[in-house]
Design an enzyme around this catalytic site. Structure first.
Site, PDB file in Angstrom:
ATOM      1  N   GLU A 142     -18.919  -2.171  38.610  1.00  0.00           N
ATOM      2  CA  GLU A 142     -20.037  -2.643  37.993  1.00  0.00           C
ATOM      3  C   GLU A 142     -20.006  -2.591  36.535  1.00  0.00           C
ATOM      4  O   GLU A 142     -20.683  -3.247  35.703  1.00  0.00           O
ATOM      5  CB  GLU A 142     -21.333  -1.944  38.667  1.00  0.00           C
ATOM      6  CG  GLU A 142     -21.760  -0.530  38.129  1.00  0.00           C
ATOM      7  CD  GLU A 142     -20.639   0.383  38.981  1.00  0.00           C
ATOM      8  OE1 GLU A 142     -19.897  -0.178  39.720  1.00  0.00           O
ATOM      9  OE2 GLU A 142     -20.948   1.601  38.770  1.00  0.00           O
TER      10      GLU A 142
ATOM     11  N   HIS B  78     -15.846   2.389  39.325  1.00  0.00           N
ATOM     12  CA  HIS B  78     -17.074   1.786  39.103  1.00  0.00           C
ATOM     13  C   HIS B  78     -16.944   0.353  38.619  1.00  0.00           C
ATOM     14  O   HIS B  78     -17.006   0.043  37.155  1.00  0.00           O
ATOM     15  CB  HIS B  78     -17.898   2.573  37.709  1.00  0.00           C
ATOM     16  CG  HIS B  78     -18.425   3.972  38.540  1.00  0.00           C
ATOM     17  ND1 HIS B  78     -19.844   3.826  39.021  1.00  0.00           N
ATOM     18  CD2 HIS B  78     -17.835   5.059  38.630  1.00  0.00           C
ATOM     19  CE1 HIS B  78     -19.998   5.325  38.976  1.00  0.00           C
ATOM     20  NE2 HIS B  78     -18.901   5.902  39.143  1.00  0.00           N
TER      21      HIS B  78
ATOM     22  N   CYS C 216     -18.287   4.816  44.434  1.00  0.00           N
ATOM     23  CA  CYS C 216     -18.178   6.356  44.085  1.00  0.00           C
ATOM     24  C   CYS C 216     -18.959   7.245  44.862  1.00  0.00           C
ATOM     25  O   CYS C 216     -18.761   7.384  46.314  1.00  0.00           O
ATOM     26  CB  CYS C 216     -18.500   6.613  42.678  1.00  0.00           C
ATOM     27  SG  CYS C 216     -17.678   8.035  41.763  1.00  0.00           S
TER      28      CYS C 216
HETATM   29  N1  GLN Z   1     -18.966  13.305  42.146  1.00  0.00           N
HETATM   30  C1  GLN Z   1     -19.953  12.618  42.547  1.00  0.00           C
HETATM   31  C2  GLN Z   1     -20.378  12.776  44.252  1.00  0.00           C
HETATM   32  O1  GLN Z   1     -19.729  13.554  44.652  1.00  0.00           O
HETATM   33  C3  GLN Z   1     -19.701  11.099  42.658  1.00  0.00           C
HETATM   34  C4  GLN Z   1     -19.624  10.877  41.083  1.00  0.00           C
HETATM   35  C5  GLN Z   1     -19.989   9.137  40.798  1.00  0.00           C
HETATM   36  O2  GLN Z   1     -20.428   8.532  41.688  1.00  0.00           O
HETATM   37  N2  GLN Z   1     -19.741   8.719  39.732  1.00  0.00           N
HETATM   38  O3  GLN Z   1     -21.342  12.489  44.764  1.00  0.00           O
END
Ligand code: GLN
Length: 200
Positions: free
Chosen positions: A179, A177, A82
């Protein structure tokens, strides 16, 4: 060999990554030491680094303040989930002014493309590593894969996990995610660079 895996622990869900990494190492019967990385010095001598989800704008500021950018780029394998995947991407749409990236992996991402925190969702995904329950939390859309990048999973038409080898370096990016629900991606990550993967 005892693998030293760093988990960037400045911000985001690093505790969940620590748990998933240790579970993956146990499943693979591979000795593994976790280093919770909070300083530049702790990046030295790592076999791999995990960059967790969180907020890439904050992560960028903290990495800059701590002077960690060039040291991270030398690490032989990196898993970014992410926000971590955003930090690894070469092309980022929706960056804030002054936001810095590692730009290590030949992927393009669009920040927050699936909507706000309230539009976060879970879905069952078929991946090259097996079926997983994937959680997307204000996730980036992966909207470009370079020609050497291998997609590992799609949600509909969109790639949501990808792997690239660049020379002797290995990069694994997930928009979701892993994890939170599986050890499959951490197992794949721990194996990267070992003979077992090279022969596949
Ligand atoms: N929206 C976040 C970003 O731009 C990422 C979200 C996340 O890591 N769950 O960094």
């Amino acid at each position: 060999m005892n693998m030293r895996i760093g988990i960037l622990s400045l911000q985001g869900d690093f505790a969940e990554h620590s748990h998933a990494t240790l579970s993956a190492a146990y499943r693979l019967n591979t000795p593994c030491t976790i280093v919770h990385v909070r300083t530049k010095e702790q990046l030295e001598g790592l076999d791999g680094l995990i960059m967790p989800g969180g907020e890439s704008t904050t992560m960028s500021k903290l990495l800059l303040r701590k002077g960690m950018f060039s040291e991270i780029s030398k690490i032989p394998k990196i898993l970014g989930t992410c926000a971590g995947a955003i930090m690894m991407a070469k092309k980022v749409e929706g960056a804030i002014p002054g936001q810095h990236f590692l730009s290590l992996m030949d992927i393009g991402v669009k920040r927050n493309a699936y909507g706000s925190q309230a539009s976060s969702f879970q879905m069952r995904l078929k991946t090259s590593l097996g079926d997983v329950d994937a959680t997307f939390i204000r996730a980036p859309l992966i909207n470009f894969l370079g020609e050497n990048v291998k997609p590992l999973a799609y949600a509909g038409e969109n790639p949501v996990a990808a792997y690239e080898q660049v020379g002797n370096s290995h990069y694994l990016a997930c928009a979701f995610h892993p994890e939170l629900s599986t050890t499959l991606f951490h197992e794949f990550f721990l194996k990267l660079g070992s003979n077992e993967i090279a022969q596949q």
